[in-house]
Design an enzyme around this catalytic site. Structure first.
Site, PDB file in Angstrom:
ATOM      1  N   SER A 102      66.721   7.718  90.264  1.00  0.00           N
ATOM      2  CA  SER A 102      68.013   8.094  90.835  1.00  0.00           C
ATOM      3  C   SER A 102      67.879   9.023  92.044  1.00  0.00           C
ATOM      4  CB  SER A 102      68.879   8.716  89.739  1.00  0.00           C
ATOM      5  OG  SER A 102      70.210   8.829  90.128  1.00  0.00           O
ATOM      6  N   ASP A 241      73.128   7.927  96.579  1.00  0.00           N
ATOM      7  CA  ASP A 241      71.844   8.500  96.189  1.00  0.00           C
ATOM      8  C   ASP A 241      70.823   7.367  96.109  1.00  0.00           C
ATOM      9  OD1 ASP A 241      72.703   7.243  93.868  1.00  0.00           O
ATOM     10  OD2 ASP A 241      71.976   8.811  92.531  1.00  0.00           O
ATOM     11  N   ASP A 243      69.519   5.396  93.911  1.00  0.00           N
ATOM     12  CA  ASP A 243      69.774   4.121  93.222  1.00  0.00           C
ATOM     13  C   ASP A 243      71.231   3.693  93.324  1.00  0.00           C
ATOM     14  OD1 ASP A 243      70.785   6.037  91.447  1.00  0.00           O
ATOM     15  OD2 ASP A 243      70.261   4.860  89.673  1.00  0.00           O
ATOM     16  N   ASP A 245      74.112   4.908  92.350  1.00  0.00           N
ATOM     17  CA  ASP A 245      75.126   5.049  91.305  1.00  0.00           C
ATOM     18  C   ASP A 245      75.961   6.310  91.531  1.00  0.00           C
ATOM     19  OD1 ASP A 245      73.344   7.020  90.511  1.00  0.00           O
ATOM     20  OD2 ASP A 245      73.254   6.395  88.412  1.00  0.00           O
TER      21      ASP A 245
END
EC number: 5.4.2.10
Length: 445
Positions: A102, A241, A243, A245
């Site tokens: 992430s 960010d 990834d 999400d």
């Protein structure tokens, strides 16, 4: 031992459990469990990742383990975490796996699973995988191995899905948008979605090299985006960010629009207002007050999108999120999706013909002060009567105008003292007073 945390398995690459050897065993263990629980003889797993260099190594190890257990694997390549969740359902896979850490730096990585519904894997299945990990890797039947194939149109499938959540009779033709991709998983699909809907897009940090993910960019470092929006004369900015999400936005003046602002827009400015919203203990009290005025329900969950999702399901609601930019709209996606959350805000802008700053004109966050009190040894602040008395006194002082939050860090000997309220000076004074009280009691203890 359990290898799974609240958001899958995470750590520094090269150190247990984020090693190629462990990933191979994990793939095999997960494959064995999926074979037992799958109605198909050869279950299908979709496997995606973000742009970290270590992701390619972990991908190879995971797919080898899965194939050895007799599982078929569809390789999606670098794609946002929510894209993996969507494609797990769209491709009728038995499970999805994401390799990502992430918003963390490049040297970290992680592995998490989605169920066939594109939701987080049930705890019961995680426990089964844990048990299987204790066994030796033994291939029983070489005639029934799985195999891996690369899905060549994964990006296009996800782009079309994102666009389908934006009203078909709307477009973004009159908007100039700066998109910060964090050198992460949305480096290609993010700008493409907004371009295909008609926006003029300026893409930033969209050249991943495997090591620059989240480096001074993205939703955790929006400063350069704020500057770029003003310099380019753009209507707004969007930052993901690593990834994708999480999302934060920037208005045309360079002001930051965080997760609380986004929830405010979706809950009070949208044409179809939700029945209720789930925030977290970190959500600003201004959001709670604004939603109460708008007759929209509000509850707080623990920090983490897992807990936000749980509270949404318990209340039968669809909208929730965190100040950090994890935004869930369960009528659109099964998990937090940065691109889709941004599209929902853009939908409100188009339907009301308003600029982003106009949508939050009447919403002002309460001043908030966070003091991290580092201790020699961790203590439970609520086990000390003198501290509890101080906390109660502070809550009474702020009653109806603010709140306090005292939290223990889960990873280090730190007590986090957060105070927010409608008077900035009062908040600062109270936060320092409570922090000093914690320090004093720590010395006594």
């Amino acid at each position: 031992m359990s290898y799974f945390g609240t958001d899958g398995i995470r750590g520094k690459f090269g150190q247990m459990p984020i090693t190629p050897e462990f990933a191979l065993k994990l793939g095999f263990a997960a494959g064995k469990v999926l074979k037992r629980t799958s109605p198909k003889n050869k279950p299908l797993v979709v496997l995606g990742k973000d742009t970290r260099l270590s992701g390619y190594i972990l991908e190879s190890a995971l797919q080898a383990g899965l194939n050895a257990a007799g599982v078929y694997v569809h390789l999606l390549g670098p794609l946002p975490t929510p894209a993996i969740a969507h494609l797990t359902r769209a491709l009728h896979a038995h499970a999805g796996i994401v390799i990502s850490a992430s918003h963390n730096p490049y040297f970290d990585n992680g592995i998490k699973f989605f169920s066939s519904e594109g939701k987080k894997l049930p705890d019961s299945l995680q426990e089964e995988i844990n048990k299987e990990l204790e066994k030796d890797l033994f291939i029983e039947d070489t005639a029934n191995l799985g195999k891996s194939v690369r899905v060549t149109d994964a990006n296009g499938r996800y782009i079309e899905f994102c666009k389908s959540t934006f009203p078909y009779h709307f477009d973004l033709n009159n908007l100039k948008i700066v998109v910060d991709c964090a050198h992460g998983a949305a480096y290609s699909v993010g700008p493409s979605v907004f371009r295909e809907l008609g926006a003029k897009v300026v893409a930033l940090y969209n050249e991943p090299d495997g090591l620059n993910i989240n480096e001074n960019c993205g939703s955790t470092h929006p400063e350069s985006l704020q500057k770029a929006v003003v310099e380019h004369g753009a209507d707004l900015g969007i930052a993901f960010d690593g990834d994708a999400d999480r999302v934060v936005m920037v208005d045309k003046f360079g002001s930051l629009i965080d997760g609380d602002h986004i929830l405010y827009i979706l809950a009070t400015q949208a044409k179809n207002k939700p029945a209720g919203v789930v925030g977290t203990v970190m959500s600003n009290m201004a959001l709670e007050v604004a939603l109460e005025k708008a007759n929209v329900g509000f509850v707080r969950a623990k920090v983490g999108d897992r807990y936000v999702l749980q509270a949404l399901e318990e209340n039968g609601w669809v909208t929730g999120g965190e100040p950090s930019g994890h935004i869930l709209t369960l009528d659109k996606s099964t998990t937090g999706d940065a691109i889709i959350a941004a599209l929902q805000v853009l939908t409100v802008m188009v339907e009301q013909n308003k600029a982003l700053h106009e949508l939050v004109h009447d919403f002002k966050l309460y001043p908030q002060v966070l003091v991290n009190v580092r201790l020699e040894q961790m203590l439970d602040p609520y086990s000390i009567p003198a501290l509890v008395a101080e906390f109660n006194k502070a809550e009474e002082q702020l009653k109806g105008r603010g709140r306090i939050l005292i939290r223990k860090s889960g990873t280090e000997p730190v007590i986090r003292v957060m105070v927010e309220g409608d008077n900035e000076q009062e908040v600062k004074t109270l936060a320092e007073h409570l922090a000093n009280a914690v320090r004093s009691q720590a010395q006594v203890a």
